[in-house]
Scaffold this motif. Structure first.
Motif, PDB file in Angstrom:
ATOM      1  N   PHE A 154     -69.230 -57.827 -54.434  1.00  0.00           N
ATOM      2  CA  PHE A 154     -68.783 -56.518 -53.965  1.00  0.00           C
ATOM      3  C   PHE A 154     -69.929 -55.514 -53.896  1.00  0.00           C
ATOM      4  O   PHE A 154     -69.710 -54.351 -53.639  1.00  0.00           O
ATOM      5  CB  PHE A 154     -67.657 -55.993 -54.866  1.00  0.00           C
ATOM      6  N   SER A 155     -71.133 -55.982 -54.103  1.00  0.00           N
ATOM      7  CA  SER A 155     -72.301 -55.113 -54.121  1.00  0.00           C
ATOM      8  C   SER A 155     -72.900 -54.983 -52.720  1.00  0.00           C
ATOM      9  O   SER A 155     -73.325 -55.978 -52.131  1.00  0.00           O
ATOM     10  CB  SER A 155     -73.348 -55.698 -55.071  1.00  0.00           C
ATOM     11  N   PRO A 156     -72.976 -53.770 -52.178  1.00  0.00           N
ATOM     12  CA  PRO A 156     -73.609 -53.587 -50.868  1.00  0.00           C
ATOM     13  C   PRO A 156     -75.074 -54.031 -50.872  1.00  0.00           C
ATOM     14  O   PRO A 156     -75.555 -54.603 -49.890  1.00  0.00           O
ATOM     15  CB  PRO A 156     -73.491 -52.086 -50.603  1.00  0.00           C
ATOM     16  N   SER A 157     -75.800 -53.784 -51.974  1.00  0.00           N
ATOM     17  CA  SER A 157     -77.210 -54.180 -52.012  1.00  0.00           C
ATOM     18  C   SER A 157     -77.353 -55.704 -51.958  1.00  0.00           C
ATOM     19  O   SER A 157     -78.303 -56.216 -51.362  1.00  0.00           O
ATOM     20  CB  SER A 157     -77.913 -53.598 -53.239  1.00  0.00           C
ATOM     21  N   PHE A 158     -76.425 -56.436 -52.558  1.00  0.00           N
ATOM     22  CA  PHE A 158     -76.453 -57.897 -52.467  1.00  0.00           C
ATOM     23  C   PHE A 158     -76.348 -58.331 -51.007  1.00  0.00           C
ATOM     24  O   PHE A 158     -77.113 -59.175 -50.538  1.00  0.00           O
ATOM     25  CB  PHE A 158     -75.325 -58.546 -53.273  1.00  0.00           C
ATOM     26  N   TRP A 159     -75.381 -57.760 -50.279  1.00  0.00           N
ATOM     27  CA  TRP A 159     -75.148 -58.178 -48.894  1.00  0.00           C
ATOM     28  C   TRP A 159     -76.275 -57.745 -47.960  1.00  0.00           C
ATOM     29  O   TRP A 159     -76.638 -58.475 -47.037  1.00  0.00           O
ATOM     30  CB  TRP A 159     -73.787 -57.678 -48.411  1.00  0.00           C
ATOM     31  N   ILE A 160     -76.850 -56.579 -48.207  1.00  0.00           N
ATOM     32  CA  ILE A 160     -78.004 -56.157 -47.398  1.00  0.00           C
ATOM     33  C   ILE A 160     -79.146 -57.149 -47.595  1.00  0.00           C
ATOM     34  O   ILE A 160     -79.742 -57.630 -46.632  1.00  0.00           O
ATOM     35  CB  ILE A 160     -78.442 -54.716 -47.771  1.00  0.00           C
ATOM     36  N   ASN A 161     -79.434 -57.465 -48.865  1.00  0.00           N
ATOM     37  CA  ASN A 161     -80.504 -58.416 -49.164  1.00  0.00           C
ATOM     38  C   ASN A 161     -80.193 -59.795 -48.585  1.00  0.00           C
ATOM     39  O   ASN A 161     -81.064 -60.454 -48.017  1.00  0.00           O
ATOM     40  CB  ASN A 161     -80.729 -58.507 -50.675  1.00  0.00           C
ATOM     41  N   ARG A 162     -78.953 -60.242 -48.698  1.00  0.00           N
ATOM     42  CA  ARG A 162     -78.564 -61.575 -48.197  1.00  0.00           C
ATOM     43  C   ARG A 162     -78.747 -61.662 -46.680  1.00  0.00           C
ATOM     44  O   ARG A 162     -79.291 -62.640 -46.169  1.00  0.00           O
ATOM     45  CB  ARG A 162     -77.113 -61.856 -48.594  1.00  0.00           C
ATOM     46  N   ILE A 163     -78.331 -60.659 -45.953  1.00  0.00           N
ATOM     47  CA  ILE A 163     -78.431 -60.685 -44.489  1.00  0.00           C
ATOM     48  C   ILE A 163     -79.891 -60.662 -44.042  1.00  0.00           C
ATOM     49  O   ILE A 163     -80.300 -61.412 -43.152  1.00  0.00           O
ATOM     50  CB  ILE A 163     -77.607 -59.524 -43.882  1.00  0.00           C
ATOM     51  N   ILE A 164     -80.710 -59.824 -44.680  1.00  0.00           N
ATOM     52  CA  ILE A 164     -82.135 -59.787 -44.331  1.00  0.00           C
ATOM     53  C   ILE A 164     -82.809 -61.101 -44.723  1.00  0.00           C
ATOM     54  O   ILE A 164     -83.619 -61.643 -43.966  1.00  0.00           O
ATOM     55  CB  ILE A 164     -82.829 -58.578 -44.997  1.00  0.00           C
ATOM     56  N   THR A 165     -82.467 -61.632 -45.900  1.00  0.00           N
ATOM     57  CA  THR A 165     -83.042 -62.894 -46.365  1.00  0.00           C
ATOM     58  C   THR A 165     -82.717 -64.024 -45.391  1.00  0.00           C
ATOM     59  O   THR A 165     -83.575 -64.859 -45.086  1.00  0.00           O
ATOM     60  CB  THR A 165     -82.529 -63.229 -47.781  1.00  0.00           C
ATOM     61  N   ARG A 166     -81.491 -64.079 -44.894  1.00  0.00           N
ATOM     62  CA  ARG A 166     -81.101 -65.122 -43.924  1.00  0.00           C
ATOM     63  C   ARG A 166     -81.999 -65.086 -42.687  1.00  0.00           C
ATOM     64  O   ARG A 166     -82.414 -66.116 -42.175  1.00  0.00           O
ATOM     65  CB  ARG A 166     -79.641 -64.942 -43.508  1.00  0.00           C
ATOM     66  N   LYS A 167     -82.307 -63.887 -42.218  1.00  0.00           N
ATOM     67  CA  LYS A 167     -83.188 -63.736 -41.050  1.00  0.00           C
ATOM     68  C   LYS A 167     -84.561 -64.344 -41.342  1.00  0.00           C
ATOM     69  O   LYS A 167     -85.125 -65.075 -40.522  1.00  0.00           O
ATOM     70  CB  LYS A 167     -83.319 -62.251 -40.704  1.00  0.00           C
ATOM     71  N   TRP A 168     -85.107 -64.045 -42.535  1.00  0.00           N
ATOM     72  CA  TRP A 168     -86.442 -64.532 -42.873  1.00  0.00           C
ATOM     73  C   TRP A 168     -86.457 -66.017 -43.201  1.00  0.00           C
ATOM     74  O   TRP A 168     -87.451 -66.696 -42.944  1.00  0.00           O
ATOM     75  CB  TRP A 168     -87.057 -63.685 -43.988  1.00  0.00           C
ATOM     76  N   ILE A 169     -85.354 -66.541 -43.729  1.00  0.00           N
ATOM     77  CA  ILE A 169     -85.265 -67.991 -43.936  1.00  0.00           C
ATOM     78  C   ILE A 169     -85.316 -68.704 -42.591  1.00  0.00           C
ATOM     79  O   ILE A 169     -86.010 -69.705 -42.435  1.00  0.00           O
ATOM     80  CB  ILE A 169     -83.988 -68.358 -44.717  1.00  0.00           C
ATOM     81  N   ARG A 170     -84.603 -68.182 -41.621  1.00  0.00           N
ATOM     82  CA  ARG A 170     -84.628 -68.777 -40.275  1.00  0.00           C
ATOM     83  C   ARG A 170     -86.054 -68.786 -39.723  1.00  0.00           C
ATOM     84  O   ARG A 170     -86.534 -69.782 -39.191  1.00  0.00           O
ATOM     85  CB  ARG A 170     -83.685 -68.024 -39.332  1.00  0.00           C
ATOM     86  N   LYS A 171     -86.756 -67.654 -39.871  1.00  0.00           N
ATOM     87  CA  LYS A 171     -88.140 -67.582 -39.386  1.00  0.00           C
ATOM     88  C   LYS A 171     -89.043 -68.553 -40.140  1.00  0.00           C
ATOM     89  O   LYS A 171     -89.873 -69.230 -39.544  1.00  0.00           O
ATOM     90  CB  LYS A 171     -88.685 -66.155 -39.509  1.00  0.00           C
ATOM     91  N   LEU A 172     -88.887 -68.608 -41.467  1.00  0.00           N
ATOM     92  CA  LEU A 172     -89.706 -69.509 -42.277  1.00  0.00           C
ATOM     93  C   LEU A 172     -89.463 -70.956 -41.872  1.00  0.00           C
ATOM     94  O   LEU A 172     -90.401 -71.697 -41.584  1.00  0.00           O
ATOM     95  CB  LEU A 172     -89.393 -69.324 -43.771  1.00  0.00           C
TER      96      LEU A 172
END
Length: 179
Positions: free
Chosen positions: A77-95
């Motif tokens: 339920f943490s907005p900061s968790f979801w912000i980090n998760r969505i940005i992290t997914r983008k960078w995992i795809r790039k990596l």
């Protein structure tokens, strides 16, 4: 919730920092790695750093993902968790798009991530078998470890060091650099 906000704040500091320094480029060019091992974590500054190093070194890169750092199958339920998760997914795809191979922990993770990222993946356990490679390496072969020493990783590094003592009995064939 505080911890997730602190992790997100650390990512913001990395965005603001001038980490693409000439000293980093000089180090990578001087070290001249044969390959890059870039573990995939739940913070994206490490992926950005690995991609930058690959751009400089122009050598193959392999990644390893053990935790579920990318799926949306979470109950938080943490907005900061979801912000980090969505940005992290983008960078995992790039990596992963720049990796010749990605190791996972389980068959299920391998199947899900191969479908999601379209990259070749294998399962890596402590008893993995590695296929011979017909690729020239530096002389001596240099291994670089730039990770943490928690979870008794220092013990593994000590074991690697002992193995290298045996390998190097008749001259330096391999080195382990720890940062």
């Amino acid at each position: 919730c505080f911890n997730e906000a602190a992790l997100l704040a650390r990512e913001v500091l990395w965005i603001a920092a001038d980490w693409k320094a000439q000293a980093l480029k000089d180090f990578v060019l001087d070290f001249c790695p044969d390959a890059i091992f870039a573990p995939c974590y739940s913070y994206f500054h490490v992926s950005k750093l690995a991609l930058h190093i690959k751009e400089i070194a122009k050598c193959p890169m392999i990644s390893y993902i053990s935790d579920d750092n990318a799926s949306l199958k979470q109950l938080r339920f943490s907005p900061s968790f979801w912000i980090n998760r969505i940005i992290t997914r983008k960078w995992i795809r790039k990596l992963f798009s720049q990796c010749e191979l990605v190791y996972t922990m389980t068959q299920l993770q391998k199947e899900e991530y191969e479908a999601r990222y379209g990259r070749p993946m294998k399962i890596l356990c402590k008893s993995a078998e590695f296929e011979p490679r017909d690729r020239e390496t530096g002389d001596p072969i240099r291994f670089l470890y730039a990770g943490g020493l928690y979870l008794n990783r220092w013990k593994i590094l000590a074991q690697i060091s002992k193995a290298l003592d045996t390998v190097n009995q008749n001259g330096v064939k391999a080195q382990l650099h720890i940062y």
